[in-house]
Structure formats: C-alpha cells, structure tokens
Enzyme design. Structure first.
Site, short mmCIF file in Angstrom:
data_model
loop_
_atom_site.label_atom_id
_atom_site.label_comp_id
_atom_site.label_asym_id
_atom_site.label_seq_id
_atom_site.Cartn_x
_atom_site.Cartn_y
_atom_site.Cartn_z
N CYS A 77 31.43 45.64 37.43
CA CYS A 77 31.87 45.22 36.45
C CYS A 77 31.96 46.44 35.31
O CYS A 77 31.71 47.77 36.06
CB CYS A 77 31.15 44.39 35.74
SG CYS A 77 32.40 43.75 34.45
N HIS A 178 34.55 41.66 39.57
CA HIS A 178 33.32 40.90 39.77
C HIS A 178 33.62 39.99 41.03
O HIS A 178 33.74 38.82 41.22
CB HIS A 178 32.93 39.68 38.81
CG HIS A 178 32.50 40.14 37.38
ND1 HIS A 178 30.74 40.49 37.26
CD2 HIS A 178 32.40 40.34 36.15
CE1 HIS A 178 30.87 40.60 35.92
NE2 HIS A 178 31.97 40.58 35.09
N GLU A 180 30.68 38.95 43.23
CA GLU A 180 30.06 38.03 43.24
C GLU A 180 30.87 36.50 43.15
O GLU A 180 30.14 35.05 43.05
CB GLU A 180 29.30 37.81 42.66
CG GLU A 180 28.78 37.78 41.20
CD GLU A 180 29.42 39.13 40.64
OE1 GLU A 180 29.48 38.86 39.00
OE2 GLU A 180 29.82 39.92 41.63
#
Length: 196
Positions: A77, A178, A180
């Site tokens: 990011c 992102h 994750e």
C-alpha cells in the site's frame, strides 16, 4: 528463513504479521541495521500519509538502510508508494526514489475517492510474484494516490483509468493493494514472495 517487517512506525503491523505467520514464518519487526540487512525477506508496510511515513523513515534512520537492501523487499500500500520518486500529497513529498516515477492523486472520474474495496488486478504474464494467481483476481484496495503505469509495472488495475497495482525494480517489489486482506489471492501472493 529470516523474515523482517521494517518498523517504520507508520503501519498497523498486526495484520501483515499474522498473514506471514499463517505461512509458517515468525516475522520480526525491526529497524536495527544488523537485523534488516541479514533478513532473507523484508516487508515495508505503510498506512497514513506519505509525509508522515517519510518523516518516520528519516527519523528512524531507515532511508539509506532501505535503499541498501539487496534481498527481496515488498512494499505494501503506502509502502509501495514510498518506493517512488515524489508524492503529490501535502504539496509534494520526496520519497525513497528507488522507482523513478511520481505518485499523483487519482482522478476521480465521478468515482468515490479513496478507491476502497475489491478490484481486479491484471498481472504481466510470467511474473513470479503472481505465479498461480488468475488474471483478473480480486484484491483489496484503500488509497487515493496511485503510481501511473510505467516501465516497472508488473500488474495493473483500473479505477476510471489504469494505474499500477504492482511494481518491480530489481529486488524491490510493491503492491498497492493489501495482500493481507485479500483472501486466497493475497495469501498466494505472500507465499510467492516468501518462497522466491
């Protein structure tokens, strides 16, 4: 394997740490040059403003340390944006300058900013970071600034116009989304990076 998350002070590290741990690794958070330079893989996450992030990078004496890294580094990011030359945020913020490309504010084209939510990502064929991830897989984004498509772009996304969703120059990789928070596709991308 020695996995290190750079302690920039400008990221929520828990979600990245947990996502890496799910692959069987125990990442350390550090800004100690001895730890960072001996890492096998490095993560550079970031949230917030480019100005605050670069202030932290300089204050924590990470500027030259990051640029000196020769092992694979993944910016996430804002961490990807920091790899660029200059952000348009806050009347202009000088970044790390690893990738010779500016990071302008996205044009809204009548679409809401920030660009928030799931969007399709189209990687270049054959890039190891996206190995085994289908063309047009969905990833999760939250951002208002984006690097334009450039010679180091390895994946694109479209939000009114194409922008760089992922970038690579030498050992430095960056993803605007992102991983994750991106389900199976994000987990696979992290696995690919960790296994490079």
């Amino acid at each position: 394997m020695n996995v290190v998350i750079l302690g920039t002070g400008c990221a929520n590290l828990n979600s990245v740490k947990s996502a890496i741990a799910r692959h069987g690794y125990e990442p350390k958070v550090s800004r100690d040059p001895d730890v960072v330079l001996l890492a096998d893989k490095l993560f550079l996450p970031g949230v917030g403003t480019a100005q605050a992030a670069m202030d932290q990078v300089r204050e924590r004496e990470l500027f030259d340390l990051i640029k000196a890294c020769t092992q694979p580094v993944l910016g996430i990011c804002l961490g990807m944006q920091l790899l660029g030359r200059r952000s348009e945020e806050s009347n202009g913020v000088d970044l790390l300058g690893i990738i010779d490309e500016d990071v302008p504010k996205m044009t809204d084209f009548g679409l809401p900013l920030p660009h928030m939510g799931w969007n399709r990502v189209y990687p270049q064929a054959g890039n190891r970071l996206f190995q085994g991830i289908e063309d047009g897989a969905y990833f999760y984004f939250v951002h208002s600034y984006a690097m334009p498509v450039n010679p180091w772009t390895i994946a694109q996304c479209n939000y009114g116009e194409p922008f760089t969703a992922a970038v690579q120059k030498d050992n430095f990789y960056g993803v605007q989304f992102h991983p994750e928070r991106s389900g199976a596709a994000g987990a696979k991308l992290l696995k690919n990076f960790l296994e490079m």
